[in-house]
Write a protein that holds these residues in place. Structure first.
Motif, PDB file in Angstrom:
ATOM      1  N   CYS A 176       2.732   1.633  -3.372  1.00 39.94           N
ATOM      2  CA  CYS A 176       1.927   1.822  -4.594  1.00 39.94           C
ATOM      3  C   CYS A 176       0.959   3.001  -4.533  1.00 39.94           C
ATOM      4  O   CYS A 176       0.642   3.580  -5.571  1.00 39.94           O
ATOM      5  CB  CYS A 176       1.151   0.547  -4.919  1.00 39.94           C
ATOM      6  SG  CYS A 176       2.216  -0.852  -5.298  1.00 39.94           S
ATOM      7  N   VAL A 177       0.442   3.343  -3.354  1.00 40.51           N
ATOM      8  CA  VAL A 177      -0.498   4.479  -3.288  1.00 40.51           C
ATOM      9  C   VAL A 177      -0.135   5.499  -2.209  1.00 40.51           C
ATOM     10  O   VAL A 177      -0.846   6.488  -2.029  1.00 40.51           O
ATOM     11  CB  VAL A 177      -1.976   4.019  -3.091  1.00 40.51           C
ATOM     12  CG1 VAL A 177      -2.493   3.327  -4.333  1.00 40.51           C
ATOM     13  CG2 VAL A 177      -2.134   3.145  -1.860  1.00 40.51           C
ATOM     14  N   ARG A 224       0.839  -1.208   0.000  1.00 40.98           N
ATOM     15  CA  ARG A 224       0.000   0.000   0.000  1.00 40.98           C
ATOM     16  C   ARG A 224       0.872   1.255   0.000  1.00 40.98           C
ATOM     17  O   ARG A 224       0.683   2.164  -0.793  1.00 40.98           O
ATOM     18  CB  ARG A 224      -0.924  -0.034   1.239  1.00 40.98           C
ATOM     19  CG  ARG A 224      -1.949   1.091   1.303  1.00 40.98           C
ATOM     20  CD  ARG A 224      -1.446   2.302   2.063  1.00 40.98           C
ATOM     21  NE  ARG A 224      -0.939   1.963   3.380  1.00 40.98           N
ATOM     22  CZ  ARG A 224       0.016   2.647   3.998  1.00 40.98           C
ATOM     23  NH1 ARG A 224       0.575   3.701   3.430  1.00 40.98           N
ATOM     24  NH2 ARG A 224       0.436   2.289   5.202  1.00 40.98           N
ATOM     25  N   ARG A 241      -5.759   6.483 -11.321  1.00 42.90           N
ATOM     26  CA  ARG A 241      -4.567   5.666 -11.132  1.00 42.90           C
ATOM     27  C   ARG A 241      -3.479   6.095 -12.111  1.00 42.90           C
ATOM     28  O   ARG A 241      -3.735   6.342 -13.263  1.00 42.90           O
ATOM     29  CB  ARG A 241      -4.914   4.188 -11.323  1.00 42.90           C
ATOM     30  CG  ARG A 241      -5.725   3.681 -10.158  1.00 42.90           C
ATOM     31  CD  ARG A 241      -6.415   2.392 -10.512  1.00 42.90           C
ATOM     32  NE  ARG A 241      -5.452   1.345 -10.726  1.00 42.90           N
ATOM     33  CZ  ARG A 241      -5.781   0.188 -11.301  1.00 42.90           C
ATOM     34  NH1 ARG A 241      -6.994  -0.026 -11.737  1.00 42.90           N
ATOM     35  NH2 ARG A 241      -4.887  -0.753 -11.431  1.00 42.90           N
ATOM     36  N   ARG A 298      -2.212  -3.970  -6.475  1.00 43.34           N
ATOM     37  CA  ARG A 298      -1.180  -2.931  -6.355  1.00 43.34           C
ATOM     38  C   ARG A 298      -1.693  -1.506  -6.121  1.00 43.34           C
ATOM     39  O   ARG A 298      -1.778  -1.097  -5.005  1.00 43.34           O
ATOM     40  CB  ARG A 298      -0.225  -2.945  -7.569  1.00 43.34           C
ATOM     41  CG  ARG A 298       0.216  -4.334  -8.042  1.00 43.34           C
ATOM     42  CD  ARG A 298       0.813  -5.189  -6.976  1.00 43.34           C
ATOM     43  NE  ARG A 298       2.197  -4.887  -6.603  1.00 43.34           N
ATOM     44  CZ  ARG A 298       2.870  -5.581  -5.689  1.00 43.34           C
ATOM     45  NH1 ARG A 298       2.293  -6.604  -5.067  1.00 43.34           N
ATOM     46  NH2 ARG A 298       4.105  -5.253  -5.361  1.00 43.34           N
ATOM     47  N   ASN A 299      -2.039  -0.774  -7.205  1.00 45.47           N
ATOM     48  CA  ASN A 299      -2.296   0.661  -7.015  1.00 45.47           C
ATOM     49  C   ASN A 299      -3.785   1.031  -7.020  1.00 45.47           C
ATOM     50  O   ASN A 299      -4.148   2.161  -7.305  1.00 45.47           O
ATOM     51  CB  ASN A 299      -1.575   1.476  -8.098  1.00 45.47           C
ATOM     52  CG  ASN A 299      -2.089   1.134  -9.488  1.00 45.47           C
ATOM     53  OD1 ASN A 299      -2.837   0.177  -9.656  1.00 45.47           O
ATOM     54  ND2 ASN A 299      -1.689   1.907 -10.481  1.00 45.47           N
TER      55      ASN A 299
END
Ligand code: 5AD
Ligand code: SF4
Length: 347
Positions: free
Chosen positions: A49-50, A46, A346, A265-266
């Motif tokens: 990726c974000v 987390r 994204r 992932r994102n």
């Protein structure tokens, strides 16, 4: 920890390319140290990726009218105990302004499936909110025709939430009478095609649901390249046919969020209200397990108390100002911040 499990967990963290069997293996972990390792791995994905920011989406449940009779849902049309409402356009616009006042960048307009709320009215609402507040508009109003989805998009809606609820087609058929899984997938495909940012999701702990089908939920959303993934526990509602069944397990929800984070992932993953309803720390625990979105409820009283999809839903958070302040303080102690910009597309 078993060596095989450790190997799967490392791959989940580094690449996320898990197959169905491996996902089931991760969802099955039950020892404290193993659960801890799973949650920690999802937390690091987390973060990578974000980031550390928790994104905000305000929600307004503008109508609880519904023509469907999903077996799990308190708003099903057969439930005569529900006092039905439809907020006026002025009331909805006022909620949107309230949200803008709190610097929430995006609004989610949610309702039951109500065909009498026609496309023209939805489009008028979207245009008005865009014009008066500039908020990004997300719709969550169920299955519609491709043509209608296109009109909403033209009116200025950028995002759409439509949970697939469960990827187990037989279970879906039993739980959602007169509704076809195939059509759900068709709607999601149309929304993607039309350029929406699309949210989907599933419930955890439905009667008759297997770990394999939870793995399928995650794989389906990954395959469809879903942008936002809402995962929450099934909560038994006494005024529905599923009244006597047990609630979903919080631990299993957290494990599912953790695996979904590592597999996709994102994506944006909300810490769902349903988790907060079953456990006062539920949303904080979800944020630690890979979630990165909070959706404060801006539905005004008295409507909010009538949007009872499951019991206890509206006990959380009365005053939004206090809610956000408390949230911000709690997040800070975990090294996280509240995100007030409209990010979310994204990268
Ligand atoms: N428990 C948990 N979530 C539920 N939903 C509906 N009924 C329940 C329930 N009993 C969720 C579904 C649906 C949304 C309106 O609320 O995921 O998409
Ligand atoms: Fe209606 Fe949605 Fe509830 Fe089904 S889940 S009864 S479509 S509000």
């Amino acid at each position: 920890m078993k060596q095989n499990l450790q190997r799967i967990l490392h791959r989940a963290r580094d690449r996320g390319d898990l197959d169905r069997e491996e996902i089931v293996e991760l969802l099955s972990v039950s020892e404290g140290t193993e659960i801890h390792a799973l949650i920690a791995a999802a937390g690091s994905v987390r973060r990578a990726c974000v980031g550390d920011e928790v994104r905000l989406r305000g929600i307004v449940e503008f109508s609880n009218a519904c023509e469907r009779s999903c077996l799990y849902c308190g708003l099903r049309c057969g439930n005569r105990k529900v006092e039905r409402y439809r907020m006026s356009e002025d009331e909805i616009a006022a909620s949107a302004r309230e949200m803008a006042r709190f610097r929430i960048p995006t609004i989610v307009l949610q309702s039951g499936e109500d065909s009498s709320c026609d496309a023209e009215r939805i489009c008028r609402m979207v245009r008005r909110i865009r014009k008066e507040t500039g908020l990004i508009v997300t719709l969550s109003i169920g299955e519609r025709t491709r043509e209608e989805y296109r009109e909403f998009r033209r009116a200025g809606a950028d995002r759409y939430l439509l949970k697939h609820e469960t990827a187990d087609v037989a279970l879906y058929g039993r739980l959602r009478p007169a509704s076809r899984f195939e059509n759900r997938l068709q709607c999601l495909a149309w929304l993607k095609e039309l350029g929406y940012e699309v949210g989907s999701g599933n419930m955890v702990g439905l009667p008759g649901q297997s770990l394999e089908s939870l793995a399928d939920d995650i794989l389906l959303m990954k395959d469809l390249d879903i942008d936002m993934i809402g995962i929450g526990p099934f909560i038994s509602h006494p005024d529905t046919p599923l009244g006597g069944f047990p609630n979903g397990s919080i631990d299993l929800v957290l494990k599912t969020i953790a695996v979904a984070r590592m597999a996709t992932r994102n994506t944006n993953i909300p810490a769902t209200t349903a988790l907060g309803t079953l456990d006062p720390d539920g949303r904080t625990r979800a944020l630690a397990a890979g979630a990165n979105v909070i959706m404060p409820d801006f539905t005004p009283a008295p409507y909010r108390s009538h949007y009872e999809i499951y019991p206890g839903r509206n006990r959380t958070g009365a005053d939004q100002g206090i809610f956000l302040e408390n949230l911000s303080r709690r997040l800070a102690s975990a090294g996280r911040t509240l995100g007030y910009d409209a990010s979310g597309w994204r990268e």
